[in-house]
Design an enzyme around this catalytic site. Sequence first.
Site, short mmCIF file in Angstrom:
data_model
loop_
_atom_site.label_atom_id
_atom_site.label_comp_id
_atom_site.label_asym_id
_atom_site.label_seq_id
_atom_site.Cartn_x
_atom_site.Cartn_y
_atom_site.Cartn_z
N LYS A 121 0.84 -1.21 0.00
CA LYS A 121 0.00 0.00 0.00
C LYS A 121 0.87 1.25 0.00
O LYS A 121 0.60 2.23 -0.69
CB LYS A 121 -0.93 -0.02 1.22
CG LYS A 121 -2.04 -1.05 1.07
CD LYS A 121 -2.79 -1.33 2.36
CE LYS A 121 -3.78 -2.48 2.15
NZ LYS A 121 -4.44 -2.93 3.38
N ASP B 235 -11.04 3.22 4.16
CA ASP B 235 -11.42 1.81 4.09
C ASP B 235 -12.95 1.65 4.04
O ASP B 235 -13.46 0.57 3.78
CB ASP B 235 -10.89 1.06 5.32
CG ASP B 235 -9.88 -0.01 4.95
OD1 ASP B 235 -9.70 -0.26 3.74
OD2 ASP B 235 -9.27 -0.59 5.88
N GLN C 247 -4.53 -1.34 9.52
CA GLN C 247 -4.37 -2.67 8.92
C GLN C 247 -4.98 -3.73 9.84
O GLN C 247 -4.65 -3.81 11.02
CB GLN C 247 -2.86 -2.95 8.69
CG GLN C 247 -2.58 -4.25 7.98
CD GLN C 247 -3.14 -4.29 6.54
OE1 GLN C 247 -3.06 -3.31 5.81
NE2 GLN C 247 -3.71 -5.41 6.17
#
Length: 282
Positions: A55, A122, A99
């Site tokens: 990422k 997200d 994460q």
Amino acid sequence: MPDIRIIDGRAIASGLRDDITKKTRILMDETGRVPGLAVVLVGKSPASQIYVAAKRKAASDTGMNSYVHLLSEDASEADILRLIERLNTDQNVHGILVQLPLPAHINKQKIINVITPAKDVDGLHPYNLGQLVLRQNTAVPCTPKGCLYLIKSIRHDLTGLKATVVGASALVGRPMAQLLIQENCTVTQAHSKTADLVDACKDADILVIATGVPNLITAQHVKDGAIVIDVGINRIDECRLVGDVDFQDVTSKRNCAITPVPGGVGPMTIAMLLENTLEAAT
Ligand code: NDP
């Protein structure tokens, strides 16, 4: 031989990333703003470290700033919450990603709830998931957003199609079902308690599978002509990844369009993260 169309997520994601790179440059030229993505990683899970590195690289390749915050495995909830509150007010940070999974002693939802919804790239904050259900403009969770993009690369108008989503997590399965309902599909959502999985899948024009069960879906679950999107990433041994679909069995017996693992959904998740970050900065 069955007629197989491999959906090349890597190539499609690469095209999207080129487009995001151009738009990022235009934003910088017009406003001086550089999109910034902050990634919070707690602990040293090898898989999470690989995802975070990917990422970070993707963000910097597209001209964005990326900030990785590493916390030790025994970091407390208070430590993580303090960091998120700081990132919420940092003008250089437009997107915050925690994460997952987090260590067992951390309440994941409590952490996600503290992210400012406007920076929740997200799309997992309850506000953003609520906006999705209400069909309001919002950050859509990256993986289901990427899956929908892949499905639409095969067939643009999904109206009236039957879709089955196998898996019902808040991260993938549930938002995926919402997106397909918004595309006017008739959606079945299957999960671990589904009594007859073959029956739930075998008439579906679109199958999305996100269970984490290696090779769960075989040819008997797949209708001829179906679009099959395999979200699963399962490490079988040291160096072999397989999906939730038995690719060999399905592609040897059914005409279908299907994503490979790796090289299907994974690259799209990252592309959608970049898209959400760019949108958050715009
Ligand atoms: P979760 O473990 O959170 O959810 C799994 C879901 O699958 C649950 O709803 C569960 O049902 C259901 N399930 C489990 N076993 C079965 C079964 N035998 N039959 C039918 N349904 C079953 O996983 P995630 O949604 O987070 O991830 C799923 C997979 O996708 C994993 O392999 C993960 O690594 C991968 N993934 C890949 C991404 C990518 O970018 N490619 C991104 C995110 C995830 P129940 O609700 O009843 O427990």
